[in-house]
Structures are given as structure tokens and as C-alpha cells.
Design a protein around this motif. Sequence first.
Motif, short mmCIF file in Angstrom:
data_model
loop_
_atom_site.label_atom_id
_atom_site.label_comp_id
_atom_site.label_asym_id
_atom_site.label_seq_id
_atom_site.Cartn_x
_atom_site.Cartn_y
_atom_site.Cartn_z
N PHE A 313 0.84 -1.19 0.00
CA PHE A 313 0.00 0.00 0.00
C PHE A 313 0.89 1.25 0.00
CE2 PHE A 313 -2.53 -3.41 1.60
CZ PHE A 313 -3.81 -3.17 1.13
N ALA A 314 0.26 2.41 -0.26
CA ALA A 314 1.02 3.65 -0.37
C ALA A 314 0.20 4.82 0.13
CB ALA A 314 1.46 3.90 -1.81
N GLY A 362 -11.15 -2.63 4.69
CA GLY A 362 -9.95 -3.37 5.05
C GLY A 362 -8.70 -2.55 4.84
N THR A 363 -8.68 -1.72 3.78
CA THR A 363 -7.52 -0.85 3.55
C THR A 363 -7.34 0.12 4.70
OG1 THR A 363 -7.85 -1.02 1.15
CG2 THR A 363 -6.50 0.80 1.94
N MET A 403 -11.13 7.28 -3.73
CA MET A 403 -9.99 7.86 -3.01
C MET A 403 -9.07 8.59 -3.99
SD MET A 403 -8.17 8.29 -0.19
CE MET A 403 -8.58 7.09 1.07
N HIS A 404 -8.77 7.96 -5.12
CA HIS A 404 -7.90 8.60 -6.13
C HIS A 404 -8.52 9.92 -6.60
CE1 HIS A 404 -6.30 4.33 -7.23
NE2 HIS A 404 -5.76 4.80 -6.13
N LYS A 405 -9.81 9.91 -6.90
CA LYS A 405 -10.48 11.11 -7.42
C LYS A 405 -10.48 12.23 -6.39
CE LYS A 405 -14.70 12.61 -9.79
NZ LYS A 405 -14.78 13.90 -9.10
N ALA A 406 -10.77 11.90 -5.13
CA ALA A 406 -10.83 12.93 -4.09
C ALA A 406 -9.48 13.59 -3.88
CB ALA A 406 -11.34 12.32 -2.79
N VAL A 407 -8.40 12.80 -3.84
CA VAL A 407 -7.06 13.38 -3.63
C VAL A 407 -6.67 14.24 -4.82
CG1 VAL A 407 -4.62 12.84 -3.32
CG2 VAL A 407 -6.35 11.55 -2.07
N GLY A 415 -4.21 10.97 1.01
CA GLY A 415 -4.98 9.73 1.08
C GLY A 415 -4.06 8.54 1.02
N TYR A 416 -4.63 7.37 0.87
CA TYR A 416 -3.85 6.14 0.87
C TYR A 416 -4.62 5.05 0.12
CZ TYR A 416 -7.14 5.27 4.69
OH TYR A 416 -8.28 5.13 5.43
N GLY A 417 -3.89 4.03 -0.31
CA GLY A 417 -4.53 2.92 -1.03
C GLY A 417 -3.52 1.93 -1.54
N GLU A 418 -3.99 0.97 -2.28
CA GLU A 418 -3.15 -0.10 -2.84
C GLU A 418 -2.13 0.52 -3.80
OE1 GLU A 418 -1.70 -3.40 -5.12
OE2 GLU A 418 -2.88 -1.76 -5.94
N PHE A 419 -0.87 0.10 -3.70
CA PHE A 419 0.22 0.80 -4.39
C PHE A 419 0.14 0.70 -5.91
CE2 PHE A 419 4.62 0.44 -6.15
CZ PHE A 419 4.88 1.79 -6.20
N SER A 420 -0.04 -0.52 -6.44
CA SER A 420 0.00 -0.67 -7.90
C SER A 420 -1.13 0.11 -8.55
CB SER A 420 -0.07 -2.15 -8.30
OG SER A 420 -1.33 -2.71 -7.98
#
Length: 505
Positions: A313-314, A362-363, A403-407, A415-420
Motif C-alpha cells: 500500500f502507499a 480493510g484498507t 480515493m484517487h479522485k478525491a485526492v 490519502g492512501y490505497g493499494e500501491f499498484s
Amino acid sequence: MGDFSLDTALALIGIAVPVGAFLWEFVFVGRRRLGYRVQMDTPVTGEIESVYPGVLRNLRPDAGDSGPELRDLSVVLVRIENSGNTAIAASDYLAPTARIGLHLHFPRRRVLGMAVTELSDPDLAESLGATSGIAVREDTGGHIGVIDLPKVPLTRKHHYKILAILQQSEAGGTEEERKPVLRGEIRGGRVVATRSQTGISRVMLVLTTFLVLVIIGQFVVAALQPPTPLDCAAGKLTLVGSSAFEPVVRDAAAQYEKRCAGAEFAFDLQGTERGLDRLAEAGPTGELVAFSDGVKGPGYPALQPRPLAVSLFAVFVHKGLGITDLTAAQIKDIYQGKITNWRQVGGPDLPVVLIDRAPGSGTRVIFENALLGGEQPARPHRSCTAIKDTAGTYCDVPVTKDMHKAVDDLPGAIGYGEFSEARKAEMRVVTVGGVAPGRQAAIDRSYPFWGIEYAYANGDLPGGSLAASFLHYLTANVGAEVLRAHGNEPCASALIEPGRCAPTS
């Protein structure tokens, strides 16, 4: 001859005849370096047909027409050598498997057979024998032939050679695109293509012709043997749970469907909690599997865990901030509300906007355990769309893509999430205490933001069910490579210490 098979005899002949032949090679002295040279890459169909007209078209197993026609053949000879000035030990190969250290790729061609044609030291035969793990396969796309090579110790100037007979599997492509490539990593050095300083000798051409016939003989013997079937199962399986793990699940299911007729998958990956709830409510069934970032909570006693992989994660920030690194302590202080302006960590004078995953994610649980010490202040739900044009400094989202869109949309956001998936979405990923996200860094624990991915079933799965077969596929062979392609390391890997993937509740 007892257990001494014809196939074994042909393999021994293929190794014994050329083992005494060698070429004088120019040694490029440098740091620890493993070089490879493509010393021959030539079509052979015309030569064989001129001597034995029609033999390649007709050379196939007797049982029907299931075997491939032997046409569009080529012979490739690759020399693998220590081209540096430092010995290479087996432990210097940075590979995820215990025995395999290198992968020899042949784009747009499949491997019909191969043989070790030259050893600079007879002792190398111990590292290249039948139990070394040396094997032939195809990649997940089916258009790249691969020879997996073991971790062979090589002192300076030592080498071995691989001779392969190939068949075209995909038309087109330039000569450069079809060129063989050796892939792998060496500790403190690298794998490089080197130039051959000599031509192909007449002796080598004679040996090549001989070995072509030996390899064709091996192919015929192998083709007449019954194939080992993939552990396939038919039916329909619905996959639910983690949105962070969705790309891995979809890729693995697509590869399974290509190989196993009658398998059908449906997807409803809207978050870990929703997936576990749906699985628990469905009761015992072999038609539903849930994926979870991290171990389930105590409210699902009937769900049985199957650890899959160490998942990476990243943490990422809005692209306009200019922030490239945060310490674990700074990330903790940001999400606990102690740091509220980016100037406090060397950024611009801009309020911090926290983007969080909704409770039950879970993330989010992995994030809190890995970087926040398992604690985070309670905050009311706020929509990220609702705070876009306000002075809001917190919102939460249900799934990874949100999450990607909000950041991206909110200046000052973190924010944070799965790295790939963050990398594919071109998020501004930050290093944590100077350590970048990476599979090896997660394996050796120098990078802190990782978690264990689990698959859950409600009770025991029937042995012949699609669910049981697919979960086995995910952790073995091609399925394990799909996990690695997305930056994960399978729990079954020799690089993962015992007990690391064991459920904690």
C-alpha cells in the motif's frame, strides 16, 4: 532399461555430446555482472525439409491431430556468463522463488525443447540437473516462451549455454521485438546483454544440427506422453470484497477462464466489509468468495480465512503540494489532527485535507495498524463531493477509485490505497521515512505500509468446486505470477517468513 526412460537418455546425450565444446570469449571486466549473448538465432525449417521432405509437418503424436505442427521453427543458442570481475553466488540472485534465478524470454515464440550445451566447469552440472528447477513454460499471455533457469553460482569467466528449438506462436513483429531477453536481478550488479567476439564455428553448426534432432526426439517422446491437466473446475463463482484487490482478482479470473472451459466469474467488489457481510448472510456456499485487506473482525465466526499474499500500500498527496516524503510519525500526526497545515512539514501554507476510507474498509484497517498505531480519532461521515467548494478538511470514500479522485480534486489532500493501483492512476506517491514502496522493501519490513490479503469462504469448500480450484490457482503457478505482477508477494513464497501470513483473529 528399467526406469531409465528414452526421454532421459535423449536429454543425457544432448548434454554429454556438446559439453566439451567451447568458444574463447572476450571478458568485459567490471562490477558484479551477469551477461548473456545470443550467439545464434536462425530458422531451421528449410534445412530439415530439404533432407527429410514433409517430416516437420507430419511429426506429431499418433493420437489424433491434437499436437502442434512443427513449422516456423528456429534454433537459438544463448550463452550465460559471469562477465564481471566478482564471483556470483546463488544468494546473489534477487528472485522471488527459492530455486529459480533467471527467466529467458522468447517473444512471439514458444519453446519446443531445450538443452544445456556447454559448461565451463563440470561442477556446474550439479546446478543444472533434472532437480534444479530448470523448466519450460509460457507467460500469462501465451505468446512468450520462457525457460526458467536455476540460481547457478558462477566464478569469473565461467558460463553455460542454453540451446532451444522454438516455434512461432504469434505472427508479425520486428527482429528487435522477437529478440531473446534474459530477465533477472543480481545483488550489487545487473544482468546485461554482451557482445559475442567470435563467429559460429563449423563444429558448432554440426553440434546444432545434432541437437536439433535430439530436441525433436525429446519433443516427440514428450508429446506421446499424456499431458498433466490444469486443476480446472466448471461453474459460476461470484467474487466480492476488497476494492483495492479488484484488479488482481479480475486479472486472475480472466487467466483462469482462458485455461478452464466452463468457468464463469461475476464481480461485486465494493469494499471489504460489504463483501464479508454478503458472504456471512449467504450461509455455506461454494459460489461466493470474499477478499479482505487484512484479517476479518470477530463478527464473522463462520468465515474461513485463506491467506493469499503480502500486499503493498502507499500514501499519496495532491500533485500541487510538492511533498515527496513523510515520516511515519508525520503521517500519524496528520491523521490524528496534530498537523493541520502543510507548512508544518515543509510544504505550502495550505490546510491539510484528510481523505479517509469509510469505517469497515480493510484498507483503512491496514493503514491504521501499519502507520497510526491502530488508533484514529472518530469523525462524522462527510462526502468528498460535498466539501469540494467549502473549507472542509475531512471526508471519507467507500472504494479505492473514489480515493484517487478525491485526492486529485481537493488541494491539500492526502490519502492512501493499494500501491499498484495508485501508480496506475498516476497519484503522487510519497516515500515513508525515505523508503519508497516496493515488494522487496515490504518483504524485508523496511517499508511499513503493507498488509496480508485474505480470501474468505463460508465454511469448508467442496473439493471439486470452482471456488476451491480458483483459490488454489491464485497461490500457485500462473496465479502467483498475477499476484506478483500487481506488486504482491504470495504467502507461499520462500521469501515470506513462516507465520507472517497467519490470521491473528
